[in-house]
Design an enzyme around this catalytic site. Structure first.
Site, PDB file in Angstrom:
ATOM      1  N   LYS A  78       0.843  -1.210   0.000  1.00 40.59           N
ATOM      2  CA  LYS A  78       0.000   0.000   0.000  1.00 40.59           C
ATOM      3  C   LYS A  78       0.873   1.253   0.000  1.00 40.59           C
ATOM      4  CE  LYS A  78      -3.831   2.091   2.626  1.00 40.59           C
ATOM      5  NZ  LYS A  78      -4.659   1.979   3.849  1.00 40.59           N
ATOM      6  N   SER A 153      -9.640   1.862   3.082  1.00 40.52           N
ATOM      7  CA  SER A 153      -8.820   2.621   2.174  1.00 40.52           C
ATOM      8  C   SER A 153      -7.802   1.784   1.397  1.00 40.52           C
ATOM      9  CB  SER A 153      -8.049   3.693   2.959  1.00 40.52           C
ATOM     10  OG  SER A 153      -7.200   3.091   3.914  1.00 40.52           O
ATOM     11  N   SER A 177      -9.726  -0.433   7.290  1.00 37.17           N
ATOM     12  CA  SER A 177      -9.183  -0.338   5.928  1.00 37.17           C
ATOM     13  C   SER A 177      -8.469  -1.573   5.385  1.00 37.17           C
ATOM     14  CB  SER A 177      -8.234   0.849   5.831  1.00 37.17           C
ATOM     15  OG  SER A 177      -8.968   2.030   5.705  1.00 37.17           O
TER      16      SER A 177
HETATM   17  N1  GLN Z   1     -13.021   4.151   6.708  1.00 36.71           N
HETATM   18  C1  GLN Z   1     -12.323   4.592   7.865  1.00 36.71           C
HETATM   19  C2  GLN Z   1     -11.910   6.037   7.692  1.00 36.71           C
HETATM   20  O1  GLN Z   1     -12.242   6.584   6.706  1.00 36.71           O
HETATM   21  C3  GLN Z   1     -11.137   3.730   8.124  1.00 36.71           C
HETATM   22  C4  GLN Z   1      -9.926   4.124   7.362  1.00 36.71           C
HETATM   23  C5  GLN Z   1      -8.733   3.268   7.707  1.00 36.71           C
HETATM   24  O2  GLN Z   1      -8.850   2.251   8.371  1.00 36.71           O
HETATM   25  N2  GLN Z   1      -7.576   3.728   7.298  1.00 36.71           N
HETATM   26  O3  GLN Z   1     -11.286   6.596   8.537  1.00 36.71           O
END
Ligand code: GLN
Length: 479
Positions: A78, A153, A177
């Site tokens: 990532k 994400s 994410s």
């Molecule tokens: N969807 C969550 C957010 O927008 C989690 C994001 C993540 O785990 N990086 O913060």
């Protein structure tokens, strides 16, 4: 043939000289060239670095030396995880040309273990999002349904594994994410306990929540990757000194007699009926495997989203202060220092990142700190207590990973609150610091994947993996 490789399969093929590490990486790059223009899942490729590694592995094979555990396994990383010499943009324009001078510990450990880094994967900007639509480089498409999001994400890391463009990948999970894109792309994906994997080199979003973890096509390979990246790192003071168990042997243990908690509070309104049906069928599999199902309560679940979006944005507003145009990343000149800061941050950050910096600054400001940030921290403590109480009665907790299946691209972008609310089942475990995995649990209408989430107590990764492996072996992916 790139789609069917497992970690063991790669190792056997190399040892039997059926394929060389160089040829295998070449096959993967060819496939990436074909599929990536459509999926938009890779942001950068690193063929030279891959070549150095495949040469090392092929030399070991030629000399008949023992092969390290991930020998020749093509992996993707990532883009919020630092890679020496390879751009690490975090899906943001502000780091468009940023090339880190060092590797994240997780990346270094993968390479020492023989993995071949193919490139960097697309993600929501600074890992803020649930659909990969917040990337400055365009959304990723779900390889299982091209008109839908891959989740976020870590959408790119999930998509490349699901599409057979890498055997495994690393993502990061702050509030879901890793688990949610794993669920949306129909593959297992794991977040270890907070402190299990070093965060050194992970470009911070919310430091008290951020974790690095693996995606793969089967649970055994998730375990193999975690095995390599887990463990104490002197460069991350929050990484634990607790010993790393042998996950690959632990997962083979029978699950009969284990007590599994079903939290009533998670099976409330808002869950898609198709998701509910698949999760209930998944729970039946555990019954057949001889597990005991126990109704439990997690009474503070309703407050988890609010607490998460206060704590995460507060930490983000502080972490992202470093992008000021002075030391690295984008710089847009102005007629004064303040105007340079403004122009740089105005041009470099996208709308969601700006929204969170503003929100996080607000909840930390004098007069509001007690009402929001401090309250959020108190709720976090109560949620962690919910988990500790539950684990006095049960060995693990089963929930859906997401209340909804993968949605259409563009369907939810207009309403950030709706997007936040979909994180309901994942943020609880993030706040509590416990490990969680998402395992494939059937497809709605035969096409839209559903993920079953398994939470374990802190540092109970072996238990989580063991249950996920048993579920997968018992046909959980096709319920
Ligand atoms: N969807 C969550 C957010 O927008 C989690 C994001 C993540 O785990 N990086 O913060």
């Amino acid at each position: 043939m790139t789609g069917n490789w497992t970690i063991d399969g790669v190792k056997e093929a190399l040892a039997a000289k059926k394929v060389s590490a160089r040829e295998l990486a070449g096959d993967f790059y060819k496939r990436i060239e074909e599929r990536n223009p459509e999926l938009n899942a890779f942001l950068a490729l690193s063929p030279e670095r891959a070549r150095r590694q495949t040469d090392r592995i092929d030399a070991l094979v030629a000399e008949g030396k023992p092969l390290p555990p991930l020998a020749g396994v093509p992996v993707a990383i990532k883009d919020v995880i630092s890679t020496r010499g390879i751009t690490s943009t975090c899906g943001s324009k502000i780091l468009q040309n940023y090339v880190p001078p060092y590797d994240a510990t997780a990346v270094e450990r993968l390479e020492v273990a023989g993995a071949v880094i193919l490139g960097k994967t697309n993600c929501d900007e600074f890992a803020m999002g649930s659909s990969n639509e917040n990337s400055a480089y365009g959304p990723v498409k779900n390889p299982l349904a091209l008109d839908r999001v891959p989740g976020g994400s870590s959408g790119g890391s999930a998509a490349v594994v699901a599409a057979g463009l890498a055997v495994a990948s690393l993502g990061t999970d702050t509030g879901g994410s890793i688990r949610q894109p794993g669920s949306f792309c129909g593959i297992p994906a794991m977040m270890g306990s907070y402190g299990r994997v070093s965060r050194y080199g992970l470009i911070a979003f919310a430091s008290s929540l951020d974790r690095i973890g693996p995606f793969a096509n089967r649970v055994k390979d998730v375990a193999a990757i975690l095995q390599v990246i887990a463990g104490r790192d002197p460069n991350d003071s929050t990484s634990t000194t607790a010993a790393v168990p042998d996950y690959r042997s632990e997962i083979e243990k029978p699950v009969k007699g284990l007590r599994l908690g079903i939290p009533k509070d998670y099976f409330a309104e808002g869950m898609d009926s198709g998701v509910r049906e698949k999760i209930e069928a998944g729970i039946e599999i555990f019954k057949k495997l001889g597990c005991e199902l126990v109704d439990i309560r997690m009474p503070h679940t309703d407050y988890a989203i609010a607490a998460y979006y206060i704590i995460a944005t507060a930490e983000a507003s502080s972490n992202l202060a470093r992008y000021d145009g002075v030391r690295y990343g984008l710089r847009v000149d102005g007629d004064s220092l303040i105007s340079m800061y403004r122009k740089t941050r105005g041009a470099g950050f996208g709308a969601e990142v700006k929204r969170r910096i503003v929100l996080g600054t607000y909840v930390l400001s004098a007069g509001y700190y007690d009402a929001y940030y401090l309250k959020g921290q108190k709720v976090r403590a109560l949620i962690a207590q919910d988990f500790r109480d539950a684990f006095t009665k049960v060995d693990a907790i089963l929930t859906p990973t997401s209340p909804v299946p993968p949605f259409k691209l563009g369907e939810r972008t207009a309403d950030p609150l709706q997007m936040y609310l979909a994180d309901i089942y994942t943020v609880t475990g993030s706040l509590a610091g416990v490990p969680g995995i998402s395992v494939p649990c059937g497809k709605i209408g035969g096409t839209l994947p559903v993920g079953l989430q398994i939470f374990g107590p802190a540092f109970g990764e072996a238990r989580v993996l063991q249950l996920a492996h048993a579920f997968e072996q018992a046909g959980g992916a096709t319920v």
